[in-house]
Design an enzyme around this catalytic site. Structure first.
Site, short mmCIF file in Angstrom:
data_model
loop_
_atom_site.label_atom_id
_atom_site.label_comp_id
_atom_site.label_asym_id
_atom_site.label_seq_id
_atom_site.Cartn_x
_atom_site.Cartn_y
_atom_site.Cartn_z
CB ALA A 219 5.02 2.87 4.49
N PRO A 220 4.76 3.99 1.41
CG PRO A 220 3.81 3.77 -0.72
CD PRO A 220 3.83 4.68 0.47
N GLY A 221 7.27 3.81 0.28
CA GLY A 221 8.68 3.77 -0.09
C GLY A 221 9.08 4.57 -1.31
N GLY A 222 8.27 5.56 -1.70
CA GLY A 222 8.61 6.38 -2.86
C GLY A 222 9.93 7.09 -2.71
CG ASP A 238 5.45 4.34 7.75
OD1 ASP A 238 4.48 3.88 8.37
OD2 ASP A 238 5.37 5.36 7.04
CG ASP A 275 6.15 13.15 1.82
OD1 ASP A 275 5.53 14.19 2.14
OD2 ASP A 275 5.83 12.45 0.84
CE LYS A 305 2.12 15.79 4.25
NZ LYS A 305 2.37 15.48 2.83
#
Length: 348
Positions: A219-222, A238, A275, A305
């Site tokens: 989410a949101p789905g890029g 997600d 991600d 990260k």
């Protein structure tokens, strides 16, 4: 102009990293090139390096073990003192002409950068236009925007103008300063899509060659949106909501729950992407639980990260976590990364 100092056998280059990570890039270069010395051009981002050997030797050594944090490099084969006036445009064109004559017959692209904080009455486009004319006259060839044999890189720093000619692959990126730009699309789900687009180019992947992907923390789905555009069947996981434009896509399966609560079939996918804003160790444990669903030889693209500013330790720990399961092909801080790295794995 000093193209190469044959008496001392040294060469110079300008290196660029994402802001805040130049020190890490220098550390990596130091491991590869003994005797290298650095001078800061833009704090935490851009530096001038001087090292024993030729540009070709240095470039080859760096590319053979490409650093994680060195985004772009260019040779320094000519230099002029910065005047801070329009005379700098003429000085840059003179450098272009001198270097161009050494590479007659090659097609060229001209890339110009002006360092942040450099106060000059002209823009990069003014310098580029003058250099393109000079290069065309010197080489007898028309300058190109992309896919040229050589790149003339011009860097306008706070005190000097630096220029050098190299093949695109020698620079690590064929974009000026490694700052690869993608055009934002109407109704684009998120800018995170640019990270996966850049990873596809950097790691020489073609997502259209894959069949089925699982997107963990989607989410949101890029990332999901890009994979769907490439023709894949995508399983997105997600508990947060996906973008409304994706929900009814015929090739999307969406699990609105935690990944630990989703049952996936063994060897179901040939691509896994992730991600997430979790700590690297949390993320690795999650991925390990999902790995049976990725077939042998499958690809994993994962963002890690840098939560505690220990990037080399982070990469080492992730390699240890995935040892025996995933082979790390490359780790890179992409232009579209911030406090993170992108890692490219292949399942054993």
């Amino acid at each position: 102009m000093t193209e190469h100092d044959s008496t001392t056998n040294t060469a110079r280059l300008i290196g660029t990293a994402n802001r805040g990570f130049a020190q890490h890039a220098q550390e990596e270069v130091r491991r590869l090139i003994p005797g290298v010395k650095f001078r800061t051009l833009v704090p935490t981002e851009t530096f001038l390096a001087e090292a024993p050997g030729s540009w070709e030797e240095i470039s080859e050594a760096i590319r053979a073990q490409e650093p994680i944090f060195l985004r772009h490099m260019q040779p320094v084969q000519g230099e002029r003192v910065l005047s801070g006036t329009d005379e700098d445009i003429l000085a840059a064109a003179e450098l272009a002409s001198e270097l161009g004559r050494l590479h007659a017959g090659s097609s060229f692209a001209v890339q110009v950068r002006i360092a942040d904080g450099t106060e000059v009455p002209y823009g990069a486009s003014d310098v580029r236009a003058a250099c393109e004319i000079a290069m065309s006259e010197a080489t007898g060839a028309e300058t190109l925007v992309r896919h040229a044999d050589k790149i003339l890189s011009v860097y306008v720093g706070h005190q000097a103008i630096y220029a050098g000619v190299s093949a695109p692959e020698e620079n690590l990126s064929d974009w000026s300063g490694g700052a690869i730009r993608f055009q934002r699309e109407e109704n684009q789900v998120s800018r995170a899509k640019f990270k996966l687009l850049e990873a596809e180019r950097k790691f020489h992947l073609h997502f259209a060659d894959f069949r089925k992907a699982v997107d963990v923390g989607a989410a949101p789905g890029g990332w999901t949106s890009l994979l769907l555009e490439r023709g894949l069947h995508v399983t997105a996981i997600d508990p947060a909501k996906m973008h409304p434009s994706l929900i009814k896509h015929p090739r999307l399966t969406y699990h609105g729950k935690n990944a630990a609560d989703v049952k996936l079939r063994q060897d179901e996918f040939d691509l896994l992407v992730c991600d997430m804003s979790w700590s690297p160790r949390q993320m690795s444990r999650l991925i390990l639980d999902l790995l049976p669903a990725l077939r042998s030889g499958g690809t994993a693209i994962i963002t890690a990260k840098l939560m505690h500013k220990k990037p080399f330790q982070t990469v080492k720990e992730l390699k240890q976590d995935f040892e025996g399961h995933l082979e790390l092909r490359q780790a890179k801080q992409l232009f579209h990364n911030r406090e993170e790295l992108t890692l490219y794995f292949v399942k054993k």
